[in-house]
Design an enzyme around this catalytic site. Structure first.
Site, PDB file in Angstrom:
ATOM      1  N   PHE A 141       2.888  -2.984   1.960  1.00 48.04           N
ATOM      2  CA  PHE A 141       2.128  -3.952   1.646  1.00 48.04           C
ATOM      3  C   PHE A 141       1.035  -3.629   0.631  1.00 48.04           C
ATOM      4  O   PHE A 141      -0.042  -2.837   1.325  1.00 48.04           O
ATOM      5  CB  PHE A 141       1.421  -5.050   2.420  1.00 48.04           C
ATOM      6  CG  PHE A 141       0.827  -6.105   1.733  1.00 48.04           C
ATOM      7  CD1 PHE A 141       1.258  -7.361   1.629  1.00 48.04           C
ATOM      8  CD2 PHE A 141      -0.570  -5.786   1.606  1.00 48.04           C
ATOM      9  CE1 PHE A 141       0.557  -8.281   0.517  1.00 48.04           C
ATOM     10  CE2 PHE A 141      -1.637  -6.937   0.963  1.00 48.04           C
ATOM     11  CZ  PHE A 141      -0.945  -7.961   0.777  1.00 48.04           C
ATOM     12  N   ASP A 226      -2.264   4.817  -0.194  1.00 50.22           N
ATOM     13  CA  ASP A 226      -2.945   3.583  -0.329  1.00 50.22           C
ATOM     14  C   ASP A 226      -3.690   3.417   0.974  1.00 50.22           C
ATOM     15  O   ASP A 226      -3.143   3.071   2.110  1.00 50.22           O
ATOM     16  CB  ASP A 226      -1.860   2.397  -0.505  1.00 50.22           C
ATOM     17  CG  ASP A 226      -2.360   1.161  -0.458  1.00 50.22           C
ATOM     18  OD1 ASP A 226      -3.651   1.086  -0.037  1.00 50.22           O
ATOM     19  OD2 ASP A 226      -1.718   0.082  -0.759  1.00 50.22           O
ATOM     20  N   LYS A 255     -11.164  -2.746  -0.526  1.00 46.68           N
ATOM     21  CA  LYS A 255     -11.637  -3.546   0.563  1.00 46.68           C
ATOM     22  C   LYS A 255     -13.266  -3.061   1.061  1.00 46.68           C
ATOM     23  O   LYS A 255     -14.162  -3.474   0.519  1.00 46.68           O
ATOM     24  CB  LYS A 255     -10.759  -3.549   1.687  1.00 46.68           C
ATOM     25  CG  LYS A 255      -9.485  -4.215   1.348  1.00 46.68           C
ATOM     26  CD  LYS A 255      -8.620  -4.930   2.360  1.00 46.68           C
ATOM     27  CE  LYS A 255      -7.126  -5.275   2.165  1.00 46.68           C
ATOM     28  NZ  LYS A 255      -7.367  -6.534   1.567  1.00 46.68           N
TER      29      LYS A 255
END
Length: 400
Positions: A141, A226, A255
């Site tokens: 993801f 990531d 984030k």
């Protein structure tokens, strides 16, 4: 009369249904706790998918944001502002890299990493024009843009959004032999999550990430990590890659970098990689804006102390110990690192959605993914007692 039912209906009346939120309407928050419109408090065990690593309204970050709001919020990158240099320098130092490219969302960071890898491949590695490939893992993801969903293996994320962007090869996560077979002379990068969050906090097998690093070195390929969910303290280290003794060529961050206040993402790499970009070739109006840089610089300074990494390690041991005790008592598996756990509930008992709804009724907020799997990721400011409370409420839900 309770306000929540009407507020839930109102929230769904004029919005596209791209999310299926739990029926809770939050109006305020502090630390690891949120309060709904009816005054009920909940322990937040999702933390905005790691965007709230430092808790809700961390006082240092809030004070920084207030101070910056009174001075300057946006210039665009057409000009230099006085918060930019500190942010880029301090984040580069935290990452052990030379350069930083600020963006806004995690998906933008991933798109930037893809573009940089391709340009590096053509200009430095010498891949023929238009033939660059990037190898990714199944269960990934990385975001929801059209290019990123082109290499997703999640049917919900991918279906009906074609035609899909070419140039990606998908291999099983954790399978070094399959990765080695997929990498060829046209491969410019391997793009991986050090821990797969959306898949259910899947930790790679021992030796996998070092093997990826060695393969990339041998084949002259960039290793792009990531760390948008796994990084910035979540797993008990600044970056999850550290726990496998690996340093990637490129970090993708987001984030938690925005402190739960503003969207901030970044790509960090050495000049040999990010230096391929020239003015006009990539950019973002809001990327690296003064408000974002001011907040994110304080985030970097919080991490530089090491306090939050230590809390994640120590409290993560407490969390996982409590969760492992529930295996055979409603749980069939527990995975994760630090204050991050993926739990597989016995599907004969209930779905992940049902478990989260029952936890919500008991004052704990979590999120399901993929059937009977749920994720726990409390803010790193959570206390030992709050960890025990969350585990106790889960045990009660599993016991029926």
């Amino acid at each position: 009369m309770l306000r929540t039912p009407a507020a839930v209906r109102d929230a769904g009346r004029h919005t596209a249904h791209n999310y299926h939120p739990l029926p809770v309407v939050i109006s305020s928050a502090e630390g690891a706790w949120v309060t709904d419109v009816d005054g009920r408090r909940y322990l937040d065990c999702l933390a905005g998918y790691s965007a709230l690593n430092f808790g809700h309204r961390h006082p240092t970050l809030i004070a920084t944001a207030h101070a910056q709001l009174d001075r300057l919020t946006l210039t665009s990158r057409a000009f230099v502002h006085d918060q930019f240099a500190d942010f880029c320098r301090e984040l580069a130092a935290l990452c052990g890299k030379e350069l930083v490219l600020p963006m806004n969302t995690g998906a933008e960071a991933v798109e930037t990493g893809i573009k940089v890898a391709r340009k590096w491949g053509y200009q430095v590695k010498g891949v023929p024009a238009g033939q660059a490939t990037i190898v990714v893992a199944d269960g990934n993801f990385h975001g929801r843009t059209t290019t990123i969903v082109s290499f997703s293996t999640d049917a919900d994320a991918r279906a009906d959004f074609g035609p899909y962007t070419p140039g990606f090869r998908v291999v099983p996560y954790g399978d070094l032999a399959a990765l080695a077979e997929a990498v060829d002379e046209h491969t410019v990068a391997v793009l991986l999550e050090p821990v797969q969050g959306e898949q259910g906090v899947v930790v790679p097998p021992e030796g996998y990430l070092p093997g990826v690093r060695q393969l990339c070195d041998e084949r002259n390929v960039l290793f792009i990590a990531d760390e948008i969910q796994s990084g910035l303290g979540r797993t008990g280290a600044t970056f999850a890659c550290e726990q496998d003794g690996v340093v990637p060529d490129v970090y993708l961050l987001g984030k938690a970098l925005g402190g739960g206040i503003v969207p901030v993402s970044a790509v960090a790499a050495d000049a040999a990689v990010l230096g391929v970009l020239k003015p006009g070739q990539h950019g973002s109006t809001f990327g690296g804006n003064p408000l974002a840089c001011a907040v994110a610089t304080e985030v970097v300074r919080l991490l530089a102390s090491g306090e939050f990494q230590r809390r994640s390690t120590e409290l993560g041991e407490r969390l996982h110990s409590g969760l492992r005790a529930l295996i055979g008592k409603g749980l069939v598996a527990v995975r994760g690192r630090g204050l991050w756990a993926g739990l597989d509930i016995d599907p004969a008992l209930m779905s992940g959605r049902e478990a989260c709804e029952r936890l919500m009724e008991r004052g704990v907020l979590a999120k399901d993914t993929h059937g009977s799997t749920i994720r726990l990721a409390p803010p790193l400011v959570v206390t030992p007692e709050e960890i025990d409370h969350a585990v106790a409420q889960l045990a009660a839900v599993l016991a029926g």
